[in-house]
Design a protein around this motif. Sequence first.
Motif, PDB file in Angstrom:
ATOM      1  N   THR A 162       0.820  -1.217   0.000  1.00  0.00           N
ATOM      2  CA  THR A 162       0.000   0.000   0.000  1.00  0.00           C
ATOM      3  C   THR A 162       0.852   1.264   0.000  1.00  0.00           C
ATOM      4  OG1 THR A 162      -0.085   0.028   2.417  1.00  0.00           O
ATOM      5  CG2 THR A 162      -1.855  -1.151   1.268  1.00  0.00           C
ATOM      6  N   GLY A 163       2.170   1.116   0.027  1.00  0.00           N
ATOM      7  CA  GLY A 163       3.042   2.272   0.119  1.00  0.00           C
ATOM      8  C   GLY A 163       3.353   2.688   1.540  1.00  0.00           C
ATOM      9  N   THR A 164       2.713   2.048   2.527  1.00  0.00           N
ATOM     10  CA  THR A 164       3.002   2.319   3.931  1.00  0.00           C
ATOM     11  C   THR A 164       3.627   1.083   4.562  1.00  0.00           C
ATOM     12  OG1 THR A 164       0.808   1.583   4.643  1.00  0.00           O
ATOM     13  CG2 THR A 164       1.061   3.917   4.113  1.00  0.00           C
ATOM     14  N   ASP A 165       4.335   1.285   5.660  1.00  0.00           N
ATOM     15  CA  ASP A 165       4.913   0.166   6.393  1.00  0.00           C
ATOM     16  C   ASP A 165       3.836  -0.492   7.252  1.00  0.00           C
ATOM     17  OD1 ASP A 165       7.265   0.857   5.214  1.00  0.00           O
ATOM     18  OD2 ASP A 165       8.148   1.766   6.991  1.00  0.00           O
ATOM     19  N   VAL A 166       4.151  -1.678   7.744  1.00  0.00           N
ATOM     20  CA  VAL A 166       3.214  -2.450   8.564  1.00  0.00           C
ATOM     21  C   VAL A 166       3.885  -2.766   9.895  1.00  0.00           C
ATOM     22  CG1 VAL A 166       1.930  -4.619   8.772  1.00  0.00           C
ATOM     23  CG2 VAL A 166       2.063  -3.448   6.555  1.00  0.00           C
ATOM     24  N   TRP A 167       3.194  -2.482  10.996  1.00  0.00           N
ATOM     25  CA  TRP A 167       3.721  -2.902  12.289  1.00  0.00           C
ATOM     26  C   TRP A 167       2.909  -4.084  12.807  1.00  0.00           C
ATOM     27  CZ3 TRP A 167       0.499  -2.901  16.496  1.00  0.00           C
ATOM     28  CH2 TRP A 167      -0.572  -2.008  16.506  1.00  0.00           C
ATOM     29  N   VAL A 168       3.599  -4.998  13.477  1.00  0.00           N
ATOM     30  CA  VAL A 168       2.990  -6.209  14.030  1.00  0.00           C
ATOM     31  C   VAL A 168       3.475  -6.350  15.470  1.00  0.00           C
ATOM     32  CG1 VAL A 168       2.723  -8.703  13.807  1.00  0.00           C
ATOM     33  CG2 VAL A 168       3.047  -7.307  11.746  1.00  0.00           C
ATOM     34  N   ALA A 169       2.561  -6.602  16.382  1.00  0.00           N
ATOM     35  CA  ALA A 169       2.918  -6.843  17.781  1.00  0.00           C
ATOM     36  C   ALA A 169       2.073  -7.995  18.292  1.00  0.00           C
ATOM     37  CB  ALA A 169       2.687  -5.592  18.624  1.00  0.00           C
ATOM     38  N   THR A 170       2.621  -8.785  19.197  1.00  0.00           N
ATOM     39  CA  THR A 170       1.892  -9.961  19.668  1.00  0.00           C
ATOM     40  C   THR A 170       2.029 -10.101  21.180  1.00  0.00           C
ATOM     41  OG1 THR A 170       1.719 -12.380  19.497  1.00  0.00           O
ATOM     42  CG2 THR A 170       3.885 -11.399  19.058  1.00  0.00           C
ATOM     43  N   LEU A 203       4.090  -3.669  28.068  1.00  0.00           N
ATOM     44  CA  LEU A 203       3.208  -2.758  28.790  1.00  0.00           C
ATOM     45  C   LEU A 203       2.094  -2.232  27.894  1.00  0.00           C
ATOM     46  CD1 LEU A 203       5.814  -0.718  30.861  1.00  0.00           C
ATOM     47  CD2 LEU A 203       4.080  -2.264  31.778  1.00  0.00           C
ATOM     48  N   ALA A 204       2.447  -1.884  26.653  1.00  0.00           N
ATOM     49  CA  ALA A 204       1.437  -1.363  25.730  1.00  0.00           C
ATOM     50  C   ALA A 204       0.372  -2.415  25.440  1.00  0.00           C
ATOM     51  CB  ALA A 204       2.095  -0.908  24.430  1.00  0.00           C
ATOM     52  N   LEU A 205       0.797  -3.646  25.159  1.00  0.00           N
ATOM     53  CA  LEU A 205      -0.167  -4.694  24.824  1.00  0.00           C
ATOM     54  C   LEU A 205      -0.980  -5.121  26.044  1.00  0.00           C
ATOM     55  CD1 LEU A 205       1.943  -6.918  22.388  1.00  0.00           C
ATOM     56  CD2 LEU A 205       0.385  -5.036  21.862  1.00  0.00           C
ATOM     57  N   ARG A 206      -0.359  -5.097  27.209  1.00  0.00           N
ATOM     58  CA  ARG A 206      -1.116  -5.448  28.422  1.00  0.00           C
ATOM     59  C   ARG A 206      -2.185  -4.397  28.695  1.00  0.00           C
ATOM     60  NH1 ARG A 206       2.906  -6.881  31.114  1.00  0.00           N
ATOM     61  NH2 ARG A 206       3.351  -5.034  32.383  1.00  0.00           N
ATOM     62  N   HIS A 207      -1.877  -3.135  28.446  1.00  0.00           N
ATOM     63  CA  HIS A 207      -2.876  -2.095  28.648  1.00  0.00           C
ATOM     64  C   HIS A 207      -4.014  -2.248  27.645  1.00  0.00           C
ATOM     65  CE1 HIS A 207      -4.590   1.615  29.989  1.00  0.00           C
ATOM     66  NE2 HIS A 207      -4.505   2.170  28.791  1.00  0.00           N
ATOM     67  N   ALA A 256      -1.658   6.526  20.989  1.00  0.00           N
ATOM     68  CA  ALA A 256      -0.430   6.599  21.778  1.00  0.00           C
ATOM     69  C   ALA A 256       0.220   5.232  21.933  1.00  0.00           C
ATOM     70  CB  ALA A 256      -0.727   7.206  23.148  1.00  0.00           C
ATOM     71  N   LEU A 257      -0.579   4.202  22.164  1.00  0.00           N
ATOM     72  CA  LEU A 257      -0.024   2.859  22.336  1.00  0.00           C
ATOM     73  C   LEU A 257       0.580   2.339  21.038  1.00  0.00           C
ATOM     74  CD1 LEU A 257      -2.842   1.377  24.573  1.00  0.00           C
ATOM     75  CD2 LEU A 257      -0.486   1.878  25.277  1.00  0.00           C
ATOM     76  N   ALA A 258      -0.076   2.598  19.930  1.00  0.00           N
ATOM     77  CA  ALA A 258       0.457   2.162  18.638  1.00  0.00           C
ATOM     78  C   ALA A 258       1.779   2.862  18.358  1.00  0.00           C
ATOM     79  CB  ALA A 258      -0.549   2.447  17.532  1.00  0.00           C
ATOM     80  N   ARG A 259       1.846   4.152  18.631  1.00  0.00           N
ATOM     81  CA  ARG A 259       3.094   4.881  18.398  1.00  0.00           C
ATOM     82  C   ARG A 259       4.207   4.369  19.312  1.00  0.00           C
ATOM     83  NH1 ARG A 259       4.467   9.593  15.741  1.00  0.00           N
ATOM     84  NH2 ARG A 259       6.425  10.526  16.490  1.00  0.00           N
ATOM     85  N   LEU A 260       3.864   4.017  20.549  1.00  0.00           N
ATOM     86  CA  LEU A 260       4.854   3.460  21.460  1.00  0.00           C
ATOM     87  C   LEU A 260       5.454   2.180  20.891  1.00  0.00           C
ATOM     88  CD1 LEU A 260       6.371   3.231  24.133  1.00  0.00           C
ATOM     89  CD2 LEU A 260       4.324   2.195  25.120  1.00  0.00           C
ATOM     90  N   VAL A 261       4.601   1.321  20.328  1.00  0.00           N
ATOM     91  CA  VAL A 261       5.088   0.070  19.748  1.00  0.00           C
ATOM     92  C   VAL A 261       6.071   0.358  18.609  1.00  0.00           C
ATOM     93  CG1 VAL A 261       4.397  -1.955  18.392  1.00  0.00           C
ATOM     94  CG2 VAL A 261       3.086  -1.309  20.426  1.00  0.00           C
ATOM     95  N   VAL A 262       5.704   1.263  17.717  1.00  0.00           N
ATOM     96  CA  VAL A 262       6.548   1.543  16.548  1.00  0.00           C
ATOM     97  C   VAL A 262       7.848   2.227  16.961  1.00  0.00           C
ATOM     98  CG1 VAL A 262       6.699   2.826  14.383  1.00  0.00           C
ATOM     99  CG2 VAL A 262       4.607   1.592  14.961  1.00  0.00           C
ATOM    100  N   THR A 263       7.781   3.211  17.851  1.00  0.00           N
ATOM    101  CA  THR A 263       9.000   3.901  18.249  1.00  0.00           C
ATOM    102  C   THR A 263       9.926   2.983  19.050  1.00  0.00           C
ATOM    103  OG1 THR A 263       7.829   4.827  20.167  1.00  0.00           O
ATOM    104  CG2 THR A 263       8.009   6.212  18.195  1.00  0.00           C
ATOM    105  N   THR A 264       9.377   1.964  19.698  1.00  0.00           N
ATOM    106  CA  THR A 264      10.222   0.986  20.376  1.00  0.00           C
ATOM    107  C   THR A 264      11.040   0.197  19.358  1.00  0.00           C
ATOM    108  OG1 THR A 264       8.655   0.776  22.215  1.00  0.00           O
ATOM    109  CG2 THR A 264      10.246  -0.994  21.942  1.00  0.00           C
ATOM    110  N   VAL A 265      10.409  -0.182  18.248  1.00  0.00           N
ATOM    111  CA  VAL A 265      11.161  -0.858  17.177  1.00  0.00           C
ATOM    112  C   VAL A 265      12.251   0.062  16.636  1.00  0.00           C
ATOM    113  CG1 VAL A 265      11.023  -1.954  14.910  1.00  0.00           C
ATOM    114  CG2 VAL A 265       9.155  -2.272  16.545  1.00  0.00           C
TER     115      VAL A 265
END
Length: 276
Positions: free
Chosen positions: A36-44, A140-144, A160-169
Amino acid sequence: MGDALRALIDAVGLQVGRGSEILSDDESWSIEVEPTGTDVWVATRSRSVWIRRGRDIAIVDAGTAALVEGHATITISTGSERSGPPHVAETYAFPHEALFALTGVLVGAATLGPLADEVLALPPVATTGPPGAPSPDVGLALRHVGHLDGGRWHGAQQQALARLVVTTVLRDNPPPMLGDNGLARVLDRLFDPAGPSSMRALLVGVRMSERTLERRCAAATGCTPAQLGRWFRSLAVRSALSRGDRPSDVATRFGFSTTSSMRRALDRVRPPTNRR
């Protein structure tokens, strides 16, 4: 390197989509995310998933996350072999049965600015580190997320939680030019838009001479501190031009007397060596 990295991310530009949790009544499943021209983030949260992008393969373990370059088809699977797509029943005999469809795997979109390759130099599949170890911030983000009503994200919390996940990567995959920790304080100052511009100010509290700084900066980035500073200051200008803003408006916005003077300044910019 937190301040320098944050300044680089801000200069590039980052927009993070809220994401959604994959639902499946089946234990095994695969999904494909088309380019799609954008990146994809995945968290589990609680299980491992396999990510394939062309020849690149990564395993995202419980409590970790990945950011995948999105200009090719991405496959996310529960195992090494591809399975069918996730299946969810239309209705359940008992309402609580719908909870069993929650997989704990969340997928969303992330958009980096056009200078991301030059500035951040991310690999095609970037994961939190060290490999296989749960990330406290992602956990912490996923537990919240799991504690919110019905497992849903809500408004600003979700963003905010989604951005936390991406900036952690991004934090765990810093640009190679930030690899010399001895330059951390200097680069923090150099990449601060309101920071000092003189060599003397850069060296306050830093135990190295001007000559040593020049040598180490050249070894880490291929640039002198002055060249690196000009490059950083050019990012906002070049980003605006790449978005299609009128050159005359960009020149005025960033304090150039004419479009020609802006072009001459950009021609003198030397990008750092920033390859993995």
